[in-house]
Design an enzyme around this catalytic site. Sequence first.
Site, mmCIF file in Angstrom:
data_model
loop_
_atom_site.group_PDB
_atom_site.id
_atom_site.type_symbol
_atom_site.label_atom_id
_atom_site.label_comp_id
_atom_site.label_asym_id
_atom_site.label_seq_id
_atom_site.Cartn_x
_atom_site.Cartn_y
_atom_site.Cartn_z
ATOM 1 N N THR A 12 4.640 2.772 11.901
ATOM 2 C CA THR A 12 5.118 2.348 10.593
ATOM 3 C C THR A 12 6.388 3.049 10.148
ATOM 4 O OG1 THR A 12 3.380 3.875 9.921
ATOM 5 C CG2 THR A 12 2.967 1.560 9.573
ATOM 6 N N ALA A 41 2.540 5.398 3.047
ATOM 7 C CA ALA A 41 3.932 5.773 2.787
ATOM 8 C C ALA A 41 4.058 6.431 1.411
ATOM 9 C CB ALA A 41 4.831 4.541 2.875
ATOM 10 N N GLY A 90 3.475 1.044 -1.281
ATOM 11 C CA GLY A 90 3.372 0.657 0.123
ATOM 12 C C GLY A 90 3.895 -0.755 0.350
ATOM 13 N N GLU A 118 1.264 -3.907 4.172
ATOM 14 C CA GLU A 118 0.353 -5.050 4.238
ATOM 15 C C GLU A 118 0.868 -6.254 3.473
ATOM 16 O OE1 GLU A 118 -3.517 -3.527 3.132
ATOM 17 O OE2 GLU A 118 -3.695 -2.485 5.040
#
Lengths: 316, 726
Positions: free
Chosen positions: B467, B509, B684, B687
């Site tokens: 990531t 993150a 984040g 997703e």
Amino acid sequence: MKAFSYERIDDAAQAAARAFEVSGSKFIAGGTNLLDLMKHEIEMPAHLIDINGTGLDDIVATDDGGLRIGALVSNTALGADERIKRDYPVLSRALFAGASSQLRNKASTGGNLLQRTRCPYFYDTAMPCNKREPGAGCAALDEGADTRQLGVIGTSDHCIATHPSDMAVALRVLDAEVETVNPEGQTRRLTLDEFYQLPGDTPNVENALEPGEIITGVVLPAPVGGRQQYYKVRDRASYAFALVSVALIETDDGKGRVALGGVAPKPWRRDEADAELGNGAKAVMEKLLDGARPTDENAYKLTLAERTLAALLAKE
Amino acid sequence: MDFNQSADENLFDHARIIGKPHTRVDGALKVTGTAPYAYERHDVADNPLVGYPLGSSIAKGRITRMDATAARNADGVAAVITALDIDELPRAKSNVAKLFGGDMVEHYHQAIAVVVADTLEQARAATSLIEVEYEEIPGEFDLDDAWKRLQDRDVVSHVGDVDAAFDSAEVTLDETYHTASQSHAMMEPHATIADWTDGKNMTLWTSNQMIKWTRKALATTFELDPANIRLESPYIGGGFGGKLWLRADAVLAALGSRETGRPVKVALPRSFIFNNATHRSGTVQRLRIAAGKDGRITAFDHSAISHTLPGGSGEDAVNQTRCFYAGENRRVAHHAIDMNLPESADMRAPGEASGLAVLEIAMDEMAEKLGMDPVEFRILNDTQVNPEEPSKRYSDRHFVECLRKGAEVFNWSERNTTPGGKREGQWLIGQGMAGAYRGAPTMDSGARVRLSEGRLIVETDMTDIGTGSYTIIAQTAAETMGLEMDDVEVRLGNSAFPAASGSGGQMGAASSTAGVYAACVALQGEIAKCLGVESARFESGQVVTDDKRVALRDVAPNEELVGEDTLHFGDFKDELEIGTFAAHFVEVAVHAYTGETRLRRTLSVVDAGRILNPVTARSQVIGGMTMATGAALTESLNIDSRRGYFTNHDLAGYEIAVHADIPEQEVIFLDTQDGASTPLKAKGVGELGICGGAAAVANAMYNATGIRLRDYPMTLDRMLDRLPDA
């Protein structure tokens, strides 16, 4: 993977003789399919004969205007050959529709003809499969089975697997012949139709090769010209086996030939279907797929085959 | 550090490094093949033994006999451990399927033995020599059957009066949809080297997204003190939620190591990824929407079913429907049905990926019924509060800007609005769009930073599953300490380091960078103490106070200064809805004869707070969109409904999108900051990309063909008989 012994033999006839002599032998060329199958213990050869040194890796002109393709010519080399691209474009297109470039670099012409089915039950050794283990039964024929990819014609009550090759479909439409040598050093040629066997009650027997007999090459007859196309229909754009593929040659006299992949245990072609090409896709498929026995999950292949041929015949 | 109120203006609003594009600091290791992945840690365990698992060949039943004599006598075999040799291992809270031990089989390819040998080939060959007999028990494998049997509605939430709203609505929609079971299909399989040679201290070099959880799960499973367990997982070749938990690779490697007294490594065979590990459950969903003729939504009614092994929670596809769009009356219900398929669990955007795949088709259908543009319909029904609980405001929501920006850049207004009305040769061309929503949770995260000779080492148990964690953490530390990227070394994925969020739920993150920021602030305090000052600024590798500038390397020569802290996220967040938003626009071509669908271009406009690094964030969005494309068009774990397992258990049969499937993908990040999220005002984005993406593809297919498909994956056989005459 079961332990096996290994040797290199650099002469095709000697390799054939040796394979006849040592039970459980298999030839290995590119190994792109065989090694996978060995890891899964679907193939368990006791002895591997590496034939990569036999020199069967060139493409040469024949006396009657065709080409003889050595059994070890890679799928990449064959598909990129200028003569193939110019005179047998359906073959080049079929080759480049297959696998991935890494696999095509390793895969041989003879090996491509001999690749095994991608039926999910053949690939799972916990499942009954008459092809892997004669008499074990066929999980694909049981209720609730996953059959979307499987065969609709030429199948039997013992097996509904398809042959996965793209190359072989093009070779079938080109009237190519498979050239072999047996352990006695005798050579013979078989049409693709003669070479591939239907499953019947022995789905473990997939082709006409006798014990030890080895493919040395494929012979293409003189070019037939015409408009040549290969359309491989698949769920994703690359690196997938055909749901249905169509190899088509339309010649200037309004005649032509058509063969199908993804529908049967062998590249599927019938003369009486070729004869209907002037009458459109529906007429062709009525002959070509007469007697089909699809499952609920794969009956779409009948429609798909017809529509794919229609796409190729359409002048748009 | 406590984060008890929204962040005010701070150093990240004037950043040098955060928010700027930076290529991955671990990129060179990856492309040169030198990043040490778990199965290849030759540096830590020289010449380990190799374990290979045997999976159950039935879905449900009891093992009545196992004979491993031949396997034990096979060449190179050091040990065979069968499920009948040991009692069922205790199950950690986070595990639903049993991982090993005992005679009961609850799913196909449950691990029932491991062979440990000198080489992989020897171990693999010997597994097939183990004789197993079973007593089979019929199982439940058909989700549609379960859906039909559903009687009572297991309502999760009901606000207003949904039935009355539908009775009085001017326009309604009521449709049923299917999403397929999906596999994480990550490139690197689950793999572990275990050293438990003394039976007391266990060290695992593994591939796992959540160090803290997995250490705890190991402690439960093997009844050990967590202090005696060490886990290292510095590089992970893809996870997507499949590596959140302890799985059979680690368990079998540990058992093998204890048995043989040597380090043992186990990688799950590829087929085990599909039937032994976890997957995303398929769903059946019924969605009803009611609206007035003006396009304002008055009610949502969303119910869904998914499968799980007993004790699991399935795929909750209805959750986002509670809060994404306005509407006074809303009811959602999710039924997780016990079935005897392998364990369903989290996969990238668990719930939302399946729920939005359906909700966003329904929104498209509803817009059409209303005669409205689907972009305008969504704009009209935007909400700045949680519609279930209107006192709860969205902390920072720019969904409307995503929609407007996307429509403008994509040239949405120029599109053909007659489904099936645009053709180029044999291809039907269509455009579609969808909205995306994903929550932006955070989890307390800690880190330790060590300053020595002007160089900074960051240590946290946060993981990088591809990531970009290494990079954004280095950026955070460099920014905070006034250093350059080259001055910072980041060490991750080690249980000896302070615990962070780990990688899951798109929390990593935002959470882990906040933890690193807290640790850096602690270090700044140490430095100030050294210099005998109250406060200081950190810039250009120097500490700056009112009267002096000292190079960081000179603050405490020959000494290491350490800062360690955990960022604790406060309760104030519970009063807010904190989420991420996007609008996806897609153009497809559908072959008019064969029904093959090919993407032509995609655009995602994203509102996810401060983007810490547009290079790695963009990779997350396009990766999510790529996975959504697979979900839309090809990805399906096919169930043999008699034998009860996923048949296409390899990467030839389970078709993820390949390069040829993915065209130009454009991503635009809106310039937003969400101070309620973290001190860095970041959220984040890992997703968000997969959320809604599949529906955008589906809606584009409808626009291309005029054929409305409601079942994923949308393969050609579903529409062949409705395409134009050939």
